[in-house]
Design a protein around this motif. Structure first.
Motif, PDB file in Angstrom:
ATOM      1  N   TYR A 195       0.947  -1.328  -0.082  1.00 47.53           N
ATOM      2  CA  TYR A 195       0.324  -0.032   0.424  1.00 47.53           C
ATOM      3  C   TYR A 195       1.041   0.935  -0.117  1.00 47.53           C
ATOM      4  CZ  TYR A 195      -4.109  -3.005   1.639  1.00 47.53           C
ATOM      5  OH  TYR A 195      -5.079  -4.092   1.512  1.00 47.53           O
ATOM      6  N   GLU A 196      -0.023   2.483  -0.784  1.00 47.02           N
ATOM      7  CA  GLU A 196       0.938   3.539  -0.491  1.00 47.02           C
ATOM      8  C   GLU A 196      -0.180   4.239   0.388  1.00 47.02           C
ATOM      9  OE1 GLU A 196       3.362   4.856  -3.660  1.00 47.02           O
ATOM     10  OE2 GLU A 196       1.883   5.748  -3.828  1.00 47.02           O
ATOM     11  N   THR A 197       0.204   5.489   1.645  1.00 49.16           N
ATOM     12  CA  THR A 197      -0.948   5.853   2.084  1.00 49.16           C
ATOM     13  C   THR A 197       0.435   7.755   1.642  1.00 49.16           C
ATOM     14  OG1 THR A 197      -1.897   6.483   3.883  1.00 49.16           O
ATOM     15  CG2 THR A 197       0.241   5.499   3.927  1.00 49.16           C
ATOM     16  N   VAL A 198      -1.212   9.205   1.111  1.00 51.54           N
ATOM     17  CA  VAL A 198      -0.456   9.881   1.887  1.00 51.54           C
ATOM     18  C   VAL A 198      -1.284  10.941   2.330  1.00 51.54           C
ATOM     19  CG1 VAL A 198       0.140  12.564  -0.020  1.00 51.54           C
ATOM     20  CG2 VAL A 198       1.243  10.362  -1.255  1.00 51.54           C
ATOM     21  N   PHE A 199      -0.868  11.474   3.126  1.00 55.24           N
ATOM     22  CA  PHE A 199      -1.742  12.692   3.591  1.00 55.24           C
ATOM     23  C   PHE A 199      -1.225  14.122   4.456  1.00 55.24           C
ATOM     24  CE2 PHE A 199       0.560   9.716   6.611  1.00 55.24           C
ATOM     25  CZ  PHE A 199       1.115  11.043   7.935  1.00 55.24           C
ATOM     26  N   ILE A 200      -1.681  15.397   4.531  1.00 60.04           N
ATOM     27  CA  ILE A 200      -1.576  16.188   4.231  1.00 60.04           C
ATOM     28  C   ILE A 200      -1.746  16.577   6.053  1.00 60.04           C
ATOM     29  CG2 ILE A 200      -1.910  18.582   3.513  1.00 60.04           C
ATOM     30  CD1 ILE A 200      -3.831  16.795   0.950  1.00 60.04           C
TER      31      ILE A 200
ATOM     32  N   PRO B 195      -8.759  25.856  -1.333  1.00 63.37           N
ATOM     33  CA  PRO B 195      -8.386  25.645   0.103  1.00 63.37           C
ATOM     34  C   PRO B 195      -8.916  24.412   0.427  1.00 63.37           C
ATOM     35  CG  PRO B 195      -9.084  27.657  -0.589  1.00 63.37           C
ATOM     36  CD  PRO B 195      -9.183  26.885  -2.715  1.00 63.37           C
ATOM     37  N   ILE B 196      -8.961  24.057   1.808  1.00 62.07           N
ATOM     38  CA  ILE B 196      -9.783  22.839   2.766  1.00 62.07           C
ATOM     39  C   ILE B 196      -9.297  23.604   4.253  1.00 62.07           C
ATOM     40  CG2 ILE B 196      -9.422  20.499   4.103  1.00 62.07           C
ATOM     41  CD1 ILE B 196      -7.668  20.110   1.427  1.00 62.07           C
ATOM     42  N   GLN B 197     -10.337  23.908   4.892  1.00 65.69           N
ATOM     43  CA  GLN B 197     -10.841  24.363   6.489  1.00 65.69           C
ATOM     44  C   GLN B 197     -10.127  25.764   5.984  1.00 65.69           C
ATOM     45  OE1 GLN B 197      -8.853  21.499   8.265  1.00 65.69           O
ATOM     46  NE2 GLN B 197     -10.520  20.047   8.229  1.00 65.69           N
ATOM     47  N   LYS B 198     -10.302  26.391   5.069  1.00 69.25           N
ATOM     48  CA  LYS B 198     -10.162  27.908   5.250  1.00 69.25           C
ATOM     49  C   LYS B 198      -7.928  27.976   5.042  1.00 69.25           C
ATOM     50  CE  LYS B 198     -13.503  30.021   7.138  1.00 69.25           C
ATOM     51  NZ  LYS B 198     -13.825  30.559   7.958  1.00 69.25           N
ATOM     52  N   LYS B 199      -7.437  27.348   5.038  1.00 70.05           N
ATOM     53  CA  LYS B 199      -6.245  26.709   4.247  1.00 70.05           C
ATOM     54  C   LYS B 199      -5.136  26.829   2.966  1.00 70.05           C
ATOM     55  CE  LYS B 199      -5.982  24.914   8.903  1.00 70.05           C
ATOM     56  NZ  LYS B 199      -7.020  25.042   9.522  1.00 70.05           N
ATOM     57  N   SER B 200      -4.161  27.196   2.336  1.00 75.54           N
ATOM     58  CA  SER B 200      -4.384  27.127   1.233  1.00 75.54           C
ATOM     59  C   SER B 200      -2.583  26.319   1.666  1.00 75.54           C
ATOM     60  CB  SER B 200      -3.551  28.585   0.486  1.00 75.54           C
ATOM     61  OG  SER B 200      -2.959  28.846   1.162  1.00 75.54           O
ATOM     62  N   THR B 201      -2.520  25.737   1.769  1.00 71.67           N
ATOM     63  CA  THR B 201      -1.060  24.790   2.579  1.00 71.67           C
ATOM     64  C   THR B 201      -0.511  23.570   3.703  1.00 71.67           C
ATOM     65  OG1 THR B 201      -0.129  26.693   4.043  1.00 71.67           O
ATOM     66  CG2 THR B 201       0.983  26.271   1.099  1.00 71.67           C
TER      67      THR B 201
ATOM     68  N   PRO C 197      -0.946  23.361   8.090  1.00 74.22           N
ATOM     69  CA  PRO C 197       0.350  24.563   8.105  1.00 74.22           C
ATOM     70  C   PRO C 197       0.990  25.254   9.222  1.00 74.22           C
ATOM     71  CG  PRO C 197      -1.790  24.871   6.683  1.00 74.22           C
ATOM     72  CD  PRO C 197      -1.851  23.611   7.593  1.00 74.22           C
ATOM     73  N   VAL C 198       0.060  25.298  10.307  1.00 74.89           N
ATOM     74  CA  VAL C 198       0.295  25.391  11.682  1.00 74.89           C
ATOM     75  C   VAL C 198       0.892  24.485  12.425  1.00 74.89           C
ATOM     76  CG1 VAL C 198      -2.201  27.194  11.519  1.00 74.89           C
ATOM     77  CG2 VAL C 198      -1.768  24.997  12.555  1.00 74.89           C
ATOM     78  N   LEU C 199       1.657  23.954  11.994  1.00 75.72           N
ATOM     79  CA  LEU C 199       1.968  22.546  12.929  1.00 75.72           C
ATOM     80  C   LEU C 199       3.447  22.733  12.910  1.00 75.72           C
ATOM     81  CD1 LEU C 199       0.759  19.381  12.488  1.00 75.72           C
ATOM     82  CD2 LEU C 199       0.350  20.468  14.128  1.00 75.72           C
ATOM     83  N   SER C 200       4.217  22.896  13.992  1.00 75.62           N
ATOM     84  CA  SER C 200       6.107  23.202  14.088  1.00 75.62           C
ATOM     85  C   SER C 200       6.671  22.051  13.408  1.00 75.62           C
ATOM     86  CB  SER C 200       6.431  23.393  15.674  1.00 75.62           C
ATOM     87  OG  SER C 200       6.127  22.179  16.689  1.00 75.62           O
ATOM     88  N   ASP C 201       7.264  21.939  12.916  1.00 74.89           N
ATOM     89  CA  ASP C 201       8.200  20.649  12.620  1.00 74.89           C
ATOM     90  C   ASP C 201       8.169  19.817  13.372  1.00 74.89           C
ATOM     91  OD1 ASP C 201       9.449  21.595  10.313  1.00 74.89           O
ATOM     92  OD2 ASP C 201      11.497  21.868  10.875  1.00 74.89           O
TER      93      ASP C 201
ATOM     94  N   ARG D 262      -5.495  17.027  13.516  1.00 75.55           N
ATOM     95  CA  ARG D 262      -4.056  17.834  12.235  1.00 75.55           C
ATOM     96  C   ARG D 262      -4.212  16.952  11.024  1.00 75.55           C
ATOM     97  NH1 ARG D 262       0.533  15.207  16.645  1.00 75.55           N
ATOM     98  NH2 ARG D 262      -1.168  13.876  16.385  1.00 75.55           N
ATOM     99  N   VAL D 263      -4.550  16.343  10.638  1.00 73.86           N
ATOM    100  CA  VAL D 263      -4.522  15.366   9.190  1.00 73.86           C
ATOM    101  C   VAL D 263      -5.793  16.181   8.300  1.00 73.86           C
ATOM    102  CG1 VAL D 263      -5.288  13.376   7.476  1.00 73.86           C
ATOM    103  CG2 VAL D 263      -3.217  13.128   9.653  1.00 73.86           C
ATOM    104  N   ILE D 264      -5.415  16.620   7.387  1.00 72.31           N
ATOM    105  CA  ILE D 264      -6.822  17.700   6.109  1.00 72.31           C
ATOM    106  C   ILE D 264      -6.861  16.716   5.175  1.00 72.31           C
ATOM    107  CG2 ILE D 264      -6.716  19.251   4.598  1.00 72.31           C
ATOM    108  CD1 ILE D 264      -4.633  21.154   5.643  1.00 72.31           C
TER     109      ILE D 264
END
Length: 115
Positions: free
Chosen positions: A4-9, A51-57, A12-16, A84-86
């Motif tokens: 399997y391959e999973t990609v999640f976003i 935009p997803i949940q008013k976020k563009s990145t 962007p407001v999270l720190s490293d 945290r997952v969009i």
């Protein structure tokens, strides 16, 4: 076991540190369920197509793994519960996709060795 391959976003407001913590959480879920992680890639902060949940990145993360089909349901439930997952997408790779992914990993590893 299927590949399997999973990609999640991630938002962007999270720190490293928070971003790495979220990624480790999902990797831990996979390993606890008996999955074998083949590859992991951090694609970094990228612009979203819309935009997803008013976020563009968002922070994009890819994980390739081998697991039983029952693991996918548990993983996706955890994606949905984590604020945290969009977005996320998990799909089963056929033999051609698995071969392509292996070639892509080999090309990336040879480029890293050259530098």
């Amino acid at each position: 076991m299927n590949q399997y391959e999973t990609v999640f976003i991630l938002t962007p407001v999270l720190s490293d540190v928070q971003m790495k913590e979220a990624v480790e959480k999902f990797k831990a879920i996979l390993t606890q369920e008996g999955a074998e992680i083949i590859n992991e890639e951090n694609w970094g902060l990228k612009k979203l197509a819309y935009p997803i949940q008013k976020k563009s990145t968002g922070f994009y993360q890819l994980i390739e793994f081998k697991a039983e089909p029952s693991v996918i349901a548990k993983l996706e439930v955890n994606y949905r519960r984590d604020e945290r997952v969009i977005r996320f997408l998990t799909f089963k790779m056929d033999k051609y996709a698995a071969e392509y992914a292996a070639k892509r990993r080999n090309v990336k590893s040879t480029k890293k060795e050259e530098n």
